[in-house]
Design a protein around this motif. Structure first.
Motif, mmCIF file in Angstrom:
data_model
loop_
_atom_site.group_PDB
_atom_site.id
_atom_site.type_symbol
_atom_site.label_atom_id
_atom_site.label_comp_id
_atom_site.label_asym_id
_atom_site.label_seq_id
_atom_site.Cartn_x
_atom_site.Cartn_y
_atom_site.Cartn_z
ATOM 1 N N ILE A 1 79.366 29.863 8.465
ATOM 2 C CA ILE A 1 79.887 31.075 9.111
ATOM 3 C C ILE A 1 78.810 31.743 9.959
ATOM 4 C CG2 ILE A 1 80.620 33.448 8.606
ATOM 5 C CD1 ILE A 1 82.401 32.322 6.413
ATOM 6 N N SER A 2 77.606 31.799 9.432
ATOM 7 C CA SER A 2 76.522 32.424 10.203
ATOM 8 C C SER A 2 76.256 31.678 11.502
ATOM 9 C CB SER A 2 75.229 32.464 9.382
ATOM 10 O OG SER A 2 75.376 33.345 8.310
ATOM 11 N N ALA A 3 76.185 30.356 11.376
ATOM 12 C CA ALA A 3 75.952 29.549 12.573
ATOM 13 C C ALA A 3 77.092 29.742 13.568
ATOM 14 C CB ALA A 3 75.829 28.081 12.184
ATOM 15 N N ALA A 4 78.299 29.723 13.033
ATOM 16 C CA ALA A 4 79.477 29.845 13.896
ATOM 17 C C ALA A 4 79.500 31.203 14.590
ATOM 18 C CB ALA A 4 80.747 29.657 13.076
ATOM 19 N N ARG A 5 79.144 32.248 13.860
ATOM 20 C CA ARG A 5 79.136 33.584 14.448
ATOM 21 C C ARG A 5 78.259 33.607 15.680
ATOM 22 N NH1 ARG A 5 76.922 36.271 10.551
ATOM 23 N NH2 ARG A 5 78.799 36.930 9.478
ATOM 24 N N LYS A 6 77.094 33.006 15.532
ATOM 25 C CA LYS A 6 76.152 32.993 16.640
ATOM 26 C C LYS A 6 76.706 32.228 17.847
ATOM 27 C CE LYS A 6 71.256 32.087 17.438
ATOM 28 N NZ LYS A 6 70.043 31.450 16.901
ATOM 29 N N VAL A 7 77.234 31.048 17.555
ATOM 30 C CA VAL A 7 77.746 30.215 18.650
ATOM 31 C C VAL A 7 78.969 30.863 19.312
ATOM 32 C CG1 VAL A 7 78.742 27.984 19.248
ATOM 33 C CG2 VAL A 7 76.841 28.110 17.645
ATOM 34 N N PHE A 8 79.904 31.366 18.499
ATOM 35 C CA PHE A 8 81.092 32.000 19.071
ATOM 36 C C PHE A 8 80.715 33.217 19.907
ATOM 37 C CE2 PHE A 8 83.732 30.105 15.443
ATOM 38 C CZ PHE A 8 84.321 29.161 16.270
ATOM 39 N N ALA A 9 79.711 33.964 19.451
ATOM 40 C CA ALA A 9 79.293 35.164 20.189
ATOM 41 C C ALA A 9 78.751 34.777 21.557
ATOM 42 C CB ALA A 9 78.243 35.933 19.407
ATOM 43 N N GLU A 10 78.098 33.627 21.585
ATOM 44 C CA GLU A 10 77.468 33.184 22.828
ATOM 45 C C GLU A 10 78.499 32.602 23.807
ATOM 46 O OE1 GLU A 10 74.148 30.127 22.702
ATOM 47 O OE2 GLU A 10 73.332 31.842 21.594
ATOM 48 N N LYS A 11 79.407 31.792 23.263
ATOM 49 C CA LYS A 11 80.284 31.005 24.130
ATOM 50 C C LYS A 11 81.741 31.429 24.128
ATOM 51 C CE LYS A 11 77.014 27.655 24.552
ATOM 52 N NZ LYS A 11 77.057 26.206 24.754
ATOM 53 N N GLY A 12 82.133 32.160 23.134
ATOM 54 C CA GLY A 12 83.563 32.428 22.993
ATOM 55 C C GLY A 12 84.245 31.291 22.256
ATOM 56 N N TYR A 13 85.432 31.539 21.751
ATOM 57 C CA TYR A 13 86.102 30.553 20.908
ATOM 58 C C TYR A 13 86.312 29.217 21.611
ATOM 59 C CZ TYR A 13 89.625 28.200 18.138
ATOM 60 O OH TYR A 13 90.311 27.278 17.415
ATOM 61 N N MET A 14 86.905 29.288 22.778
ATOM 62 C CA MET A 14 87.284 28.066 23.474
ATOM 63 C C MET A 14 86.081 27.219 23.865
ATOM 64 S SD MET A 14 90.422 27.376 23.763
ATOM 65 C CE MET A 14 92.072 27.808 24.282
ATOM 66 N N TYR B 1 76.758 49.644 12.611
ATOM 67 C CA TYR B 1 77.202 48.275 12.348
ATOM 68 C C TYR B 1 77.052 47.402 13.588
ATOM 69 C CZ TYR B 1 79.890 44.815 9.704
ATOM 70 O OH TYR B 1 80.287 43.710 9.005
ATOM 71 N N CYS B 2 77.271 48.005 14.720
ATOM 72 C CA CYS B 2 77.132 47.260 15.981
ATOM 73 C C CYS B 2 75.689 46.827 16.202
ATOM 74 C CB CYS B 2 77.605 48.113 17.134
ATOM 75 S SG CYS B 2 77.476 47.306 18.747
ATOM 76 N N GLU B 3 74.764 47.705 15.871
ATOM 77 C CA GLU B 3 73.345 47.349 16.009
ATOM 78 C C GLU B 3 72.966 46.214 15.068
ATOM 79 O OE1 GLU B 3 70.334 50.293 16.663
ATOM 80 O OE2 GLU B 3 71.397 50.023 18.572
ATOM 81 N N GLU B 4 73.502 46.319 13.863
ATOM 82 C CA GLU B 4 73.162 45.335 12.831
ATOM 83 C C GLU B 4 73.805 43.986 13.084
ATOM 84 O OE1 GLU B 4 74.235 46.763 8.963
ATOM 85 O OE2 GLU B 4 73.065 48.595 9.266
ATOM 86 N N ARG B 5 74.985 44.015 13.627
ATOM 87 C CA ARG B 5 75.767 42.783 13.763
ATOM 88 C C ARG B 5 76.221 42.596 15.203
ATOM 89 N NH1 ARG B 5 78.389 40.912 8.449
ATOM 90 N NH2 ARG B 5 77.299 42.223 6.953
ATOM 91 N N ARG B 6 75.221 42.570 16.037
ATOM 92 C CA ARG B 6 75.477 42.426 17.463
ATOM 93 C C ARG B 6 76.421 41.263 17.757
ATOM 94 N NH1 ARG B 6 72.514 45.422 21.604
ATOM 95 N NH2 ARG B 6 72.428 46.765 19.771
ATOM 96 N N ASP B 7 76.187 40.126 17.131
ATOM 97 C CA ASP B 7 76.989 38.936 17.417
ATOM 98 C C ASP B 7 78.460 39.147 17.083
ATOM 99 O OD1 ASP B 7 75.017 37.400 18.514
ATOM 100 O OD2 ASP B 7 74.468 36.426 16.636
ATOM 101 N N ARG C 1 80.135 49.110 26.577
ATOM 102 C CA ARG C 1 79.214 49.319 27.690
ATOM 103 C C ARG C 1 77.791 48.970 27.284
ATOM 104 N NH1 ARG C 1 78.885 54.616 28.923
ATOM 105 N NH2 ARG C 1 80.789 55.105 27.752
ATOM 106 N N ARG C 2 77.425 49.346 26.081
ATOM 107 C CA ARG C 2 76.084 48.995 25.607
ATOM 108 C C ARG C 2 75.905 47.479 25.530
ATOM 109 N NH1 ARG C 2 72.927 52.837 23.884
ATOM 110 N NH2 ARG C 2 71.591 51.412 22.747
#
Lengths: 209, 209
Positions: free
Chosen positions: B24-37, B105-111, B177-178
């Motif tokens: 899940i952690s790895a996926a969170r990072k990748v999904f945040a970067e690329k999006g689901y598709m 929470y946004c600061e802590e969990r940017r991804d 916006r941030r």
DNA sequence: TAGACTGTTGACTGCTCAGTCATTTTTTTA
DNA sequence: TAAAAAAATGACTGAGCAGTCAACAGTCTA
């Protein structure tokens, strides 16, 4: 016969532009429904009642089609919003104009707004950053008006740019909520509430005597 | 030896849960970067330092991984927000608590927030509608508090639910916006501005004597 | 109306990627 | 430490889709 050549070329261009706008319309619909990644060029072709090959005569890639849709609509939205803002007198009226312009355009161009609000920025496409660029100018106009109203003590002394973005956020949020579910309120009601809410916040604090 | 069987099963479960949370952690990072598709299971596997096959031992599909990421984080966000709201006293304090909880929470969990705010709802995945469901409860709590504050004439008589969603929209907008650009203001400043702005709007109109 | 030209078509190609599974590696058991 | 069980692996398969192009249809010219 240079005139004739001119004539022919123009006609060709007209036809070409017509085809392009047909394709853009079809693409807008499909992208709004499926999103960039899930939409296929075949679907766009079917929606436009054309063969896929024809699409590639008028556009180089799926990405270019997508950009054409967004640029087209963002440009119109920007122009219209700026127009309405310019036509309004006071800062408060300009804020109203902004909110109303957005609500109106959203009703008219539901598909475009769906793309705007629902699309990932992470596709290899016109990024949200670019889109934000487009939205920036109206917001900046708001900020300018707000700044001078603050100077006249008509509204509370907050950072004008921040305030202007806040107006934009409120509008975006309300529209997103409307698009997401089945709204229980009318667009007019939502817009009026927003405008009232913003005006209440802008009211300068009463001076203690 | 039922205890031992129990023991073994528990241990197995622990390991399994550990693997799942790694993925899940790895996926969170990748999904945040690329999006689901655009994200691929191979990338997630690489990020987790596992082979693709292993991923499919712990999850049935890419979609299930995505849902696990979102459910996990949305749940934590909801719980934390509710907690903070409950701990606050007045309606205004609850609103502050809501805004602050989100910013923190946004600061802590940017991804996670990137996924939330940047992801299309049109993927064959946990829809934004479902996500909205998750966000609904904190907003509703806000609405309840606002309603009773209105009854006490502490804040302007506007529809409580609408007001609560407006607070949510403002927060979301500011955070988006941030995340979109490089912020020029600190999170604290943004949050404080929002809270001030909301409080100004809530101020009951001064009674004309 | 033959021939040239322009616009259209959709079958085809090559590539990407989700999901599988026979094999290998690691851990447990006796 | 040998056999059995569990976990991990990554080469492979099949499906889907962006983009191509040889063939076709419609239109204009002489």
């Amino acid at each position: 016969m240079p005139e004739l050549a001119q004539q022919i070329k123009t006609k060709k261009q007209v036809v070409s532009e017509f085809r392009q706008s047909e394709i853009i319309s079809a693409a807008r619909k499909v992208f709004a429904e499926k999103g960039y990644m899930a939409a296929t060029v075949d679907e766009i072709a079917a929606e436009a009642a054309l063969a896929k090959g024809t699409i590639y005569v008028y556009f180089e890639s799926k990405e270019q089609i997508y950009n054409a849709v967004l640029e087209n609509d963002l440009d119109a939205l920007r122009a219209r919003t700026l127009e309405q803002i310019a036509a309004a007198g006071t800062a408060r009226e300009k804020i109203s104009a902004y909110v109303n312009a957005r609500f109106k355009y959203c009703e008219e161009r539901r598909d475009f707004f769906r793309i705007m609000y629902i699309e990932p920025s992470s596709s290899p496409v016109l990024s949200k950053a670019k889109a934000r660029e487009w939205l920036r100018e109206p917001v900046h106009q708001l900020a300018v008006a707000i700044e001078s109203a603050i100077a006249k003590k008509l509204i509370s002394p907050w950072p004008p740019e921040l305030l202007a973005w806040t107006v934009a956020d409120l509008t975006t949020g309300a529209l997103q909520r409307r698009l997401a579910g089945t709204p229980t309120t009318t667009a007019r009601e939502d817009a009026d509430f927003l405008i009232e809410f913003i005006n209440a916040a802008l009211r300068p604090a009463q001076v203690e005597n």
